[in-house]
Design a protein around this motif. Sequence first.
Motif, short mmCIF file in Angstrom:
data_model
loop_
_atom_site.label_atom_id
_atom_site.label_comp_id
_atom_site.label_asym_id
_atom_site.label_seq_id
_atom_site.Cartn_x
_atom_site.Cartn_y
_atom_site.Cartn_z
N VAL A 102 0.85 -1.19 0.00
CA VAL A 102 0.00 0.00 0.00
C VAL A 102 0.88 1.24 0.00
CG1 VAL A 102 -1.74 1.27 1.31
CG2 VAL A 102 -1.85 -1.21 1.18
N HIS A 106 -2.33 6.46 0.93
CA HIS A 106 -3.59 5.82 1.33
C HIS A 106 -3.76 5.82 2.84
CE1 HIS A 106 -5.12 4.47 -2.50
NE2 HIS A 106 -3.93 3.99 -2.81
N GLY A 107 -2.77 6.30 3.53
CA GLY A 107 -2.80 6.30 4.99
C GLY A 107 -1.63 5.51 5.54
N VAL A 109 0.56 2.75 6.94
CA VAL A 109 0.53 1.30 6.79
C VAL A 109 0.97 0.67 8.11
CG1 VAL A 109 1.41 -0.67 5.49
CG2 VAL A 109 1.03 1.49 4.34
N SER A 110 0.11 -0.12 8.67
CA SER A 110 0.34 -0.76 9.97
C SER A 110 1.31 -1.93 9.84
CB SER A 110 -0.99 -1.24 10.54
OG SER A 110 -0.78 -2.01 11.68
N GLU A 115 -4.67 -5.43 9.92
CA GLU A 115 -4.94 -4.04 9.53
C GLU A 115 -4.48 -3.78 8.10
OE1 GLU A 115 -3.25 -1.50 12.53
OE2 GLU A 115 -4.45 -2.40 14.11
N GLN A 116 -3.34 -4.35 7.72
CA GLN A 116 -2.87 -4.21 6.33
C GLN A 116 -3.89 -4.80 5.36
OE1 GLN A 116 0.95 -6.01 5.61
NE2 GLN A 116 1.97 -4.87 7.24
N ASP A 118 -7.14 -5.35 5.87
CA ASP A 118 -8.36 -4.54 5.88
C ASP A 118 -8.20 -3.30 5.01
OD1 ASP A 118 -9.60 -6.32 7.57
OD2 ASP A 118 -9.26 -5.13 9.38
N GLN A 119 -7.06 -2.62 5.16
CA GLN A 119 -6.80 -1.40 4.40
C GLN A 119 -6.76 -1.71 2.89
OE1 GLN A 119 -2.94 0.35 5.17
NE2 GLN A 119 -3.67 2.39 4.66
N SER A 120 -6.08 -2.76 2.51
CA SER A 120 -5.98 -3.13 1.10
C SER A 120 -7.33 -3.56 0.54
CB SER A 120 -4.98 -4.26 0.92
OG SER A 120 -3.72 -3.84 1.35
N ARG A 122 -10.27 -2.52 1.52
CA ARG A 122 -11.08 -1.31 1.31
C ARG A 122 -10.68 -0.60 0.03
NH1 ARG A 122 -10.24 -0.67 6.88
NH2 ARG A 122 -8.56 0.81 6.49
N ILE A 123 -9.38 -0.50 -0.21
CA ILE A 123 -8.90 0.16 -1.43
C ILE A 123 -9.37 -0.62 -2.67
CG2 ILE A 123 -6.83 0.73 -2.77
CD1 ILE A 123 -5.41 1.11 0.01
#
Length: 160
Positions: A102, A106-107, A109-110, A115-116, A118-120, A122-123
Amino acid sequence: MQKITIGILIGIACALTISTAWRDDYNDHSTRPNQPIAAAPSRQEVKFARFFEKKGSPVPVEMAKAVVSQKRPKLMAAVAVVESNANPNAKGKAGERGAWQVMPYHGKVSHNVHEQCDQSARILEELIREQDGNLKRALAHYNGGDKPKRVSLAYADKVL
């Protein structure tokens, strides 16, 4: 009569000893009172953990748990393998980070795999909506940004 009585007493004593030992083993979690008992992994988690292990992921079980919790687990697993060989500590040349690579815009990166993921996810879901459900174009945009090139289309083919 005396032999029968002694035999009964010995039998009761043995039964009590076994009963007490079983109860102590069963209540072993009392030594760690606030610890939840871990649930057994699902078949899907085991399958993905084996997949990530074969691909060389340093944390296959955590990766498996992360992708199984998503709407599209196979897609998330494929993207992680193509992007970073499922390494949550990976860093790219352009500044991308994590198993799903990421970009920082995009914010943050944990370091947490869940969390990584979840973030990916969503994107990717946002890109799929923007591309009217066209998964190949969404993946090309995930890889190449706003203006995907041929390389990004080849990336999409590799993931699919």
